[in-house]
Design a protein around this motif. Structure first.
Motif, PDB file in Angstrom:
ATOM      1  N   TRP A  63      -7.530 -40.334  20.640  1.00 55.33           N
ATOM      2  CA  TRP A  63      -7.552 -41.608  19.927  1.00 55.33           C
ATOM      3  C   TRP A  63      -8.953 -41.975  19.468  1.00 55.33           C
ATOM      4  O   TRP A  63      -9.943 -41.479  19.975  1.00 55.33           O
ATOM      5  N   ARG A  91      -6.344 -45.673  16.768  1.00 57.68           N
ATOM      6  CA  ARG A  91      -5.559 -44.783  15.913  1.00 57.68           C
ATOM      7  C   ARG A  91      -5.562 -43.404  16.554  1.00 57.68           C
ATOM      8  O   ARG A  91      -6.614 -42.900  16.940  1.00 57.68           O
ATOM      9  N   SER A  92      -4.392 -42.811  16.686  1.00 59.96           N
ATOM     10  CA  SER A  92      -4.325 -41.492  17.308  1.00 59.96           C
ATOM     11  C   SER A  92      -4.510 -40.426  16.234  1.00 59.96           C
ATOM     12  O   SER A  92      -4.347 -40.702  15.039  1.00 59.96           O
ATOM     13  N   ARG A 136      -0.716 -42.540  14.812  1.00 58.33           N
ATOM     14  CA  ARG A 136      -0.153 -43.772  15.380  1.00 58.33           C
ATOM     15  C   ARG A 136      -1.243 -44.845  15.450  1.00 58.33           C
ATOM     16  O   ARG A 136      -2.376 -44.555  15.850  1.00 58.33           O
ATOM     17  N   TYR A 143      -2.577 -38.280  15.584  1.00 65.49           N
ATOM     18  CA  TYR A 143      -1.278 -38.073  14.943  1.00 65.49           C
ATOM     19  C   TYR A 143      -0.905 -39.244  14.042  1.00 65.49           C
ATOM     20  O   TYR A 143       0.214 -39.304  13.542  1.00 65.49           O
ATOM     21  N   GLU A 184      -2.171 -38.439  23.672  1.00 59.49           N
ATOM     22  CA  GLU A 184      -1.110 -39.134  22.904  1.00 59.49           C
ATOM     23  C   GLU A 184       0.245 -38.786  23.489  1.00 59.49           C
ATOM     24  O   GLU A 184       0.468 -37.662  23.887  1.00 59.49           O
ATOM     25  N   SER A 203      -1.458 -45.114  25.893  1.00 55.10           N
ATOM     26  CA  SER A 203      -1.140 -43.870  26.594  1.00 55.10           C
ATOM     27  C   SER A 203      -1.392 -44.111  28.073  1.00 55.10           C
ATOM     28  O   SER A 203      -2.315 -44.834  28.447  1.00 55.10           O
ATOM     29  N   VAL A 261      -2.286 -48.643  16.854  1.00 51.95           N
ATOM     30  CA  VAL A 261      -1.950 -49.685  17.822  1.00 51.95           C
ATOM     31  C   VAL A 261      -2.997 -50.782  17.700  1.00 51.95           C
ATOM     32  O   VAL A 261      -4.198 -50.508  17.782  1.00 51.95           O
TER      33      VAL A 261
END
Ligand code: CA
Length: 229
Positions: free
Chosen positions: A141, A151-152, A156, A154, A229, A210, A158
């Protein structure tokens, strides 16, 4: 959150037709205020808009203040909350704090005292230690302190509350270090908060991001984790 004019956003939930507008008027110079006159409206506003601080009366129609605060905390809303309780009712204060309020003021209260308590609650939002405004890598992240988001790799995204971002930023700033709850509390939270509040925020962070974002060092405290993640 903090409005364009720099005033923190304050949600006031107070059903008293005289006291509500009076408190709003009193705090207006320092806060951007929205007044809700019952618990249900308060809940709706609290869940649909971002606030820097909330003042919630204990006795409210439709949904009482304690139930409202519990509902907000259960939803992961970690905004500082000051509860207004009846004078001298210790049980009410305890119930309010147990429900998740950060502080309380008893009625009838002194305007100066309310203002001071709110300053203390919102001051903890100020970047006291001036965390870096540049993004910080935490495992899979990236924490962006400016937008308070994670932000991940991948993709995502949050968003974090001010407190969550602050806590995570502090841990990530010194990756090798284990912080005790007391240290984190002293630096980033309200003086009347109990160390358990740190556990609550860590719980929120793990749930939102996570399980491994924060590592528990048993018997000592917390350290930034590898945030897979
Ligand atoms: Ca009331």
């Amino acid at each position: 959150m903090t409005s364009a004019d720099g005033r923190p956003a304050l949600l006031l939930v107070e059903d008293d037709a005289v006291l509500g507008p009076l408190i709003a008027e009193l705090l207006e110079p320092d806060y951007r205020i929205r007044l809700a006159a019952n618990g249900q409206d308060g809940l709706h506003l609290a869940l649909t808009q971002a606030w820097d601080v909330m003042v919630i009366d204990r006795g409210l129609p439709v949904m009482d203040g304690v139930t409202l605060i519990k509902a907000l905390r259960a939803k992961g809303i970690s905004t500082p909350i000051l509860i207004l309780t009846a004078l001298g009712d210790t049980a009410e204060k305890v119930t309010g704090l147990d429900a998740g309020a950060n502080d309380y003021v008893t009625k009838p209260f002194d305007a100066g005292e309310l203002a001071a308590r709110l300053r203390a609650l919102t001051r903890t939002f100020a970047p006291a230690s001036t965390p870096a405004s540049t993004p910080v890598s935490i495992g899979d992240w990236e924490l962006d302190p400016a937008s308070r988001s994670m932000r991940s790799v991948y993709g995502r995204l949050v968003s974090l509350t001010a407190k969550e971002g602050e806590l995570l930023g502090a841990l990530a700033a010194e990756p090798g270090r284990v912080f005790t709850r007391e240290e984190l509390l002293g630096r980033h939270f309200h003086p009347t908060d109990q160390p358990g509040v740190i556990d609550t925020y860590v719980h929120h962070l793990r749930r939102k991001i996570s399980r491994t974002v924060v590592r528990t060092v048993h018997g000592v405290g917390y350290q930034i984790g590898d945030a897979l993640e």
